[in-house]
Design an enzyme around this catalytic site. Structure first.
Site, PDB file in Angstrom:
ATOM      1  N   TYR A 161      92.821  -2.035 -35.527  1.00 46.04           N
ATOM      2  CA  TYR A 161      93.634  -3.271 -35.669  1.00 46.04           C
ATOM      3  C   TYR A 161      92.947  -4.681 -35.219  1.00 46.04           C
ATOM      4  O   TYR A 161      93.093  -5.573 -35.595  1.00 46.04           O
ATOM      5  CB  TYR A 161      94.995  -3.479 -35.129  1.00 46.04           C
ATOM      6  CG  TYR A 161      95.888  -4.614 -35.810  1.00 46.04           C
ATOM      7  CD1 TYR A 161      96.100  -4.736 -37.037  1.00 46.04           C
ATOM      8  CD2 TYR A 161      96.538  -5.486 -34.982  1.00 46.04           C
ATOM      9  CE1 TYR A 161      96.953  -5.711 -37.593  1.00 46.04           C
ATOM     10  CE2 TYR A 161      97.275  -6.404 -35.512  1.00 46.04           C
ATOM     11  CZ  TYR A 161      97.451  -6.444 -36.861  1.00 46.04           C
ATOM     12  OH  TYR A 161      98.275  -7.589 -37.279  1.00 46.04           O
ATOM     13  N   LYS A 168      98.003 -11.758 -33.079  1.00 48.65           N
ATOM     14  CA  LYS A 168      99.513 -11.607 -33.516  1.00 48.65           C
ATOM     15  C   LYS A 168     100.308 -11.950 -32.202  1.00 48.65           C
ATOM     16  O   LYS A 168     101.375 -12.251 -32.250  1.00 48.65           O
ATOM     17  CB  LYS A 168      99.750 -10.123 -33.960  1.00 48.65           C
ATOM     18  CG  LYS A 168      99.288 -10.025 -35.635  1.00 48.65           C
ATOM     19  CD  LYS A 168     100.085 -11.010 -36.344  1.00 48.65           C
ATOM     20  CE  LYS A 168      99.682 -10.520 -37.729  1.00 48.65           C
ATOM     21  NZ  LYS A 168     100.410 -11.698 -38.934  1.00 48.65           N
TER      22      LYS A 168
END
Length: 260
Positions: A161, A168
């Site tokens: 990720y 995020k």
């Protein structure tokens, strides 16, 4: 249920802006489709003319105006909000479903990320939510809801990720601060955290098929969530029934977030 309670669970008459429709698998499209079915009026955006050829048939079919909106291009975000305000007179909900990072930074180690790539990922995926919120808030006289999309990798390490994890995490913090700042205007702000689904944005993550398999096995529900389930949660958060909630990251991931 009494008749007086029924409108609490409806989007009939609500009007809003949904950013980030990419194709028929995108979260923004799932929200657009369901919100229309539930009676909302929507203006939607896609990135550019290349995306429009995939998105226009979808939005035309449900009676939704579609605008191009690249948040890195000056004036396009302002134009999208202005169009929604001109069309509806006010805004009741905002869905921000935009995330991007340069592939070189997304596929590399976080410590190897470029300064420019990290900054662009933060600007597109996080700060643009604050920008559009500032534009929409003056046109929400009765309050309303603002949602952005996050992922479990914000709070724990998810292999591959990469740079989007810190981005995020910043987005979820932004949501909390926006909830505090906009709360006096009766504007509620949330981050929706879906489990992984096969969207165009997700396809840029390395070994994404393996991530899907791991999540399917790990989830208490023993399956992946669907686009419809993500849209259903988003719709509830934009209903008057959710009026006592703000500042939360809310998971729709089959329960994966609760597991070790």
């Amino acid at each position: 249920m009494t008749s007086s309670a029924a409108p609490l669970f409806s989007l009939a008459g609500k009007k809003g802006l949904i950013l980030g429709v990419a194709n028929d698998r995108s979260i923004a499209w799932g929200c657009t489709k369901l919100f229309r079915e539930l009676g909302a009026d929507v203006v939607a955006t896609c990135l550019n003319e290349k995306a429009r050829k995939y998105v226009q048939p979808l939005t035309d079919a449900v009676g939704v105006d579609l605008l191009n909106c690249d948040v890195e291009e000056p004036g396009q975000l302002e134009a999208a909000v202005a169009h929604a305000v001109d069309k509806f007179g006010q805004i009741d909900f905002l869905i921000h479903s935009i995330a991007w990072a340069p592939l070189a930074d997304l596929h590399g180690q976080v410590v190897d990320s470029s300064r420019d790539g990290f900054a662009r990922a933060m600007s597109v995926s996080c700060h643009s939510f604050a920008e559009v919120a500032k534009l929409c808030a003056p046109h929400m006289p009765a309050g309303g809801s603002m949602l952005s999309m996050t992922y479990l990798g914000s709070g724990e390490v998810v292999p591959n990720y990469g740079v989007m994890g810190p981005v995020k995490a910043a987005l979820e913090s932004l949501v909390r601060y926006m909830a505090m700042e906009l709360g006096p205007q009766n504007i509620r702000v949330h981050a929706v955290s879906p489990g992984p689904i096969l969207t165009r944005a997700a396809s840029g993550i390395a070994e994404f098929d393996q991530l899907l398999s791991i999540n399917r096995d790990k989830a208490p529900l023993k399956r992946l969530v669907t686009l419809e389930e993500i849209a259903q949660l988003s719709a509830f958060l934009c209903m008057d029934a959710a009026c006592g909630m703000s500042g939360q990251t809310i998971y729709v991931d089959g329960g994966v977030h609760a597991m070790d």
